[in-house]
Design an enzyme around this catalytic site. Structure first.
Site, mmCIF file in Angstrom:
data_model
loop_
_atom_site.group_PDB
_atom_site.id
_atom_site.type_symbol
_atom_site.label_atom_id
_atom_site.label_comp_id
_atom_site.label_asym_id
_atom_site.label_seq_id
_atom_site.Cartn_x
_atom_site.Cartn_y
_atom_site.Cartn_z
ATOM 1 N N HIS A 17 0.842 -1.210 0.000
ATOM 2 C CA HIS A 17 0.000 0.000 0.000
ATOM 3 C C HIS A 17 0.875 1.257 0.000
ATOM 4 C CE1 HIS A 17 -3.126 -2.613 2.286
ATOM 5 N NE2 HIS A 17 -3.621 -2.402 1.079
ATOM 6 N N LYS A 41 -16.798 -6.505 7.064
ATOM 7 C CA LYS A 41 -15.639 -7.352 6.755
ATOM 8 C C LYS A 41 -14.965 -7.894 8.017
ATOM 9 C CE LYS A 41 -13.699 -6.328 2.210
ATOM 10 N NZ LYS A 41 -12.458 -5.899 1.535
ATOM 11 N N ARG A 90 -2.405 -5.920 -8.417
ATOM 12 C CA ARG A 90 -1.334 -6.869 -8.123
ATOM 13 C C ARG A 90 -1.179 -7.896 -9.221
ATOM 14 N NH1 ARG A 90 -3.481 -7.723 -2.186
ATOM 15 N NH2 ARG A 90 -5.289 -7.115 -3.401
ATOM 16 N N SER A 128 -2.980 -7.556 3.045
ATOM 17 C CA SER A 128 -3.214 -7.428 4.485
ATOM 18 C C SER A 128 -3.551 -8.793 5.078
ATOM 19 C CB SER A 128 -4.373 -6.456 4.746
ATOM 20 O OG SER A 128 -4.074 -5.188 4.228
HETATM 21 P P1 ADP Z 1 -9.952 -3.412 -0.431
HETATM 22 O O1 ADP Z 1 -10.751 -4.077 0.645
HETATM 23 O O2 ADP Z 1 -10.573 -2.197 -1.019
HETATM 24 O O3 ADP Z 1 -9.390 -4.343 -1.481
HETATM 25 P P2 ADP Z 1 -7.238 -3.248 0.500
HETATM 26 O O4 ADP Z 1 -6.734 -2.525 1.694
HETATM 27 O O5 ADP Z 1 -7.050 -4.720 0.486
HETATM 28 O O6 ADP Z 1 -8.726 -2.809 0.384
HETATM 29 O O7 ADP Z 1 -6.568 -2.646 -0.803
HETATM 30 C C1 ADP Z 1 -6.672 -1.309 -1.145
HETATM 31 C C2 ADP Z 1 -6.029 -1.076 -2.489
HETATM 32 O O8 ADP Z 1 -4.626 -1.378 -2.397
HETATM 33 C C3 ADP Z 1 -6.549 -1.940 -3.623
HETATM 34 O O9 ADP Z 1 -6.525 -1.173 -4.803
HETATM 35 C C4 ADP Z 1 -5.561 -3.062 -3.709
HETATM 36 O O10 ADP Z 1 -5.501 -3.626 -4.994
HETATM 37 C C5 ADP Z 1 -4.280 -2.323 -3.376
HETATM 38 N N1 ADP Z 1 -3.256 -3.211 -2.821
HETATM 39 C C6 ADP Z 1 -3.395 -4.138 -1.861
HETATM 40 N N2 ADP Z 1 -2.227 -4.787 -1.621
HETATM 41 C C7 ADP Z 1 -1.324 -4.238 -2.463
HETATM 42 C C8 ADP Z 1 0.061 -4.482 -2.744
HETATM 43 N N3 ADP Z 1 0.740 -5.450 -2.136
HETATM 44 N N4 ADP Z 1 0.656 -3.713 -3.676
HETATM 45 C C9 ADP Z 1 -0.046 -2.762 -4.312
HETATM 46 N N5 ADP Z 1 -1.352 -2.500 -4.137
HETATM 47 C C10 ADP Z 1 -1.984 -3.224 -3.224
#
Ligand code: ADP
Length: 168
Positions: A17, A41, A90, A128
């Protein structure tokens, strides 16, 4: 001034992130990291905790702010006069959901464009969920998250373990 919104659960924020945040901040005047208040969630961290961790992680980046929001992301973006929504991609597995989301958002609010940033190879496997699973089983998560997040995740699981088995 162009404002962009980067929405997500950030439960908790990972180095993947943060990579997206730093890159998106470079190409937008102002970036709002928007933490979804998604009790459905069943998150590990409360929305306030997730915001706090993100704020600590982003304090060195001048044009980034962190907020929580409820409801539709496009409504939040509109309220903040944002014209761009940032999402990280990703792998192909992300693509199907993300394109559907972007198209829905565009139909709801044509003035807001979704900008996809491809994940750096280094973090392409990271989520996460993986961080939480690794920590739950006692693995070192220092590679995946910043020290403040590592501490917070380990403290959460220590508390959960203690509640499950007060003898330990
Ligand atoms: P959501 O529940 O909206 O998917 P996340 O916190 O899992 O929330 O992800 C938020 C954003 O960050 C999404 O666009 C996701 O694709 C991106 N994201 C999650 N993990 C990574 C990573 N390792 N590298 C780049 N982007 C990521």
């Amino acid at each position: 001034m162009a404002t962009a919104v980067y929405p997500g659960s950030f439960d908790p924020v990972t180095k993947g992130h943060l990579d997206i945040i730093k890159r998106a901040a470079k190409i937008n005047d102002h970036l709002i990291v928007a933490v979804l208040n998604n009790s459905a969630k069943n998150p590990l961290f409360t929305v306030e905790e997730r915001v706090e961790l993100l704020k600590e992680c982003c304090k060195g980046i001048q044009n980034v702010s962190v907020e929580s929001f409820d409801g539709l992301t496009v409504e939040f973006a509109k309220k903040r006069h944002a014209s761009v929504m940032v999402r990280g991609l990703r792998a192909v597995t992300d693509f199907e959901n993300e394109i559907q989301l972007a198209q829905t958002n565009h139909a709801l609010m044509p003035g807001i464009e979704t900008m996809f940033l491809a994940t750096s190879i280094k973090w392409s496997y990271l989520s996460s969920t993986i961080v939480k699973e690794a920590a739950y089983y006692g693995s070192d998560i220092g590679k995946f998250v910043t020290p403040n997040v590592e501490k917070a995740v380990n403290e959460k699981y220590a508390l959960i373990r203690q509640k499950k088995d007060p003898e330990t």
